[in-house]
Scaffold this motif. Structure first.
Motif: not given
Length: 371
Positions: A288-311
């Motif tokens: 597979g190809f993760i194309t974050s730069m050339s063909e972003h997939f923001c329209g179907s993004c379902n991800r959130l992130r919590i950093t180690a310091d809780g942000n």
């Protein structure tokens, strides 16, 4: 509820299935390689942004520390680590996880740094496994400690593995990671296959002049092994000296591989998958190809992130963050936390700023976000 119909025949519903919180149906679009999951009942408003994207996937960084020093992830001079007292405790991390799962998150990925160097990682995984409604516990690891820990990880409840490996040449591995350990990583991949993980995902960041000549070698691994090799476009983060000339685009990689395998074909996937999936007919695994730069997939993004310091980061490339740690430690109620989370999700932008703008923006090094 309505669906926006794309060109072509009317979509057909397959039989619905139950989960702990929602009744879910599978929308099959004829001629498409992606299955679109839609909830029959309303999804949590707190985890739905203004563009109706539903965030059911949470990535939690367990630590900022790592036993490798990958060039694209960590600045050469290293990073200033957050004081231990400012990092999320296991209790705080699990409290947040319970809150997100209660609101509809059904997949949690543990990242770092290197998550497997955190001493209480097995305890955290075992407690996550108790959460009703959480279907998938995934771990992204550099593989250095995987062989030793894998039996315990599987017993605790890990059901999906991503292993980072950017080269199949031991000397080049040492150059990229600034450490030895290639054979440990390969041993970890083999151990994961032996223990029944299928597929074992292998993440490879492709950088021009460094490893773009190994694409065919990586895909060849999928012929007899249940691997899902994912080629990741080189992305800009603080301190990794990103240069557009070093980025190898998805289309360039695909064209290269089609010269070797003209019959390379798209593989099925979900609407929210980050990778464009392909397979060589007759091969056991896929790529597979993760194309974050050339063909972003923001329209179907379902991800959130919590950093180690809780942000909380609602976008990998955004520099806006909200401290859930500070809210927890100031005595915020669950209801207040949900409103803070909902406000952050509601401010999520339609798409990232584009690779050239991102390269000029202030953001954390990848190791401090959670790779």
């Amino acid at each position: 509820m309505h669906f926006t119909q794309r060109d072509g025949p009317v979509p057909k519903w397959s039989s619905s299935r139950k989960c702990s919180r929602f009744t879910v149906g599978e929308l099959v679009v004829p001629g498409s390689h992606r299955r679109v999951l839609k909830d029959v009942l309303p999804f949590s408003a707190f985890l739905t942004d203004s563009f109706e994207r539903r965030h059911n996937y949470l990535r939690i960084s367990l630590t900022e520390k790592c036993n490798l020093r990958c060039q694209y992830c960590m600045p050469q001079e290293g990073v200033t680590l957050t004081p231990r007292s400012h990092l999320l405790t296991a209790e705080e991390l699990l409290m947040l996880a319970r809150l997100f799962v209660r609101e509809g998150v059904n997949k949690i990925r543990l990242t770092g740094g290197e998550p497997l160097i955190r001493p209480d990682v097995l305890h955290i995984i075992a407690e996550l496994r108790k959460l009703e409604g959480l279907k998938t516990i995934a771990v992204t690891t550099n593989g250095m400690n995987l062989t030793r820990l894998l039996p315990s990880l599987k017993k605790a409840g890990v059901n999906l593995l991503n292993i980072s490996l950017d080269t199949l040449v031991p000397a080049k591995f040492e150059f990229i990671t600034r450490r030895k350990g290639f054979h440990k990583v390969m041993e970890g991949i083999e151990k994961a296959i032996e223990m029944g993980y299928n597929p074992v995902k292998v993440n490879c960041v492709v950088m021009r002049g460094l490893n773009e000549d190994e694409l065919i070698d990586f895909v060849s691994l999928t012929e007899r092994k249940p691997l899902d090799v994912r080629f990741i476009e080189y992305m800009p983060f603080d301190g990794n000296r990103w240069n557009f000339k070093m980025m190898v685009s998805y289309q360039e990689m695909l064209d290269c591989l089609k010269q070797k395998w003209p019959n390379l074909e798209p593989a099925p996937g979900e609407e929210t998958d980050t990778a464009k999936a392909f397979r060589v007919p007759g091969f056991r695994g896929q790529l597979g190809f993760i194309t974050s730069m050339s063909e972003h997939f923001c329209g179907s993004c379902n991800r959130l992130r919590i950093t180690a310091d809780g942000n909380l980061k609602v976008c990998l490339f955004g520099n806006s963050e909200v401290s859930l740690r500070d809210c927890l430690r100031s005595g915020a109620t669950e209801e207040e936390l949900l409103h803070i989370i909902g406000a952050a999700v509601g401010r999520k932008k339609k798409q990232h700023a584009g690779m050239f703008n991102i390269s000029q923006m202030k953001n954390r090094p990848m190791i401090l976000i959670g790779g």
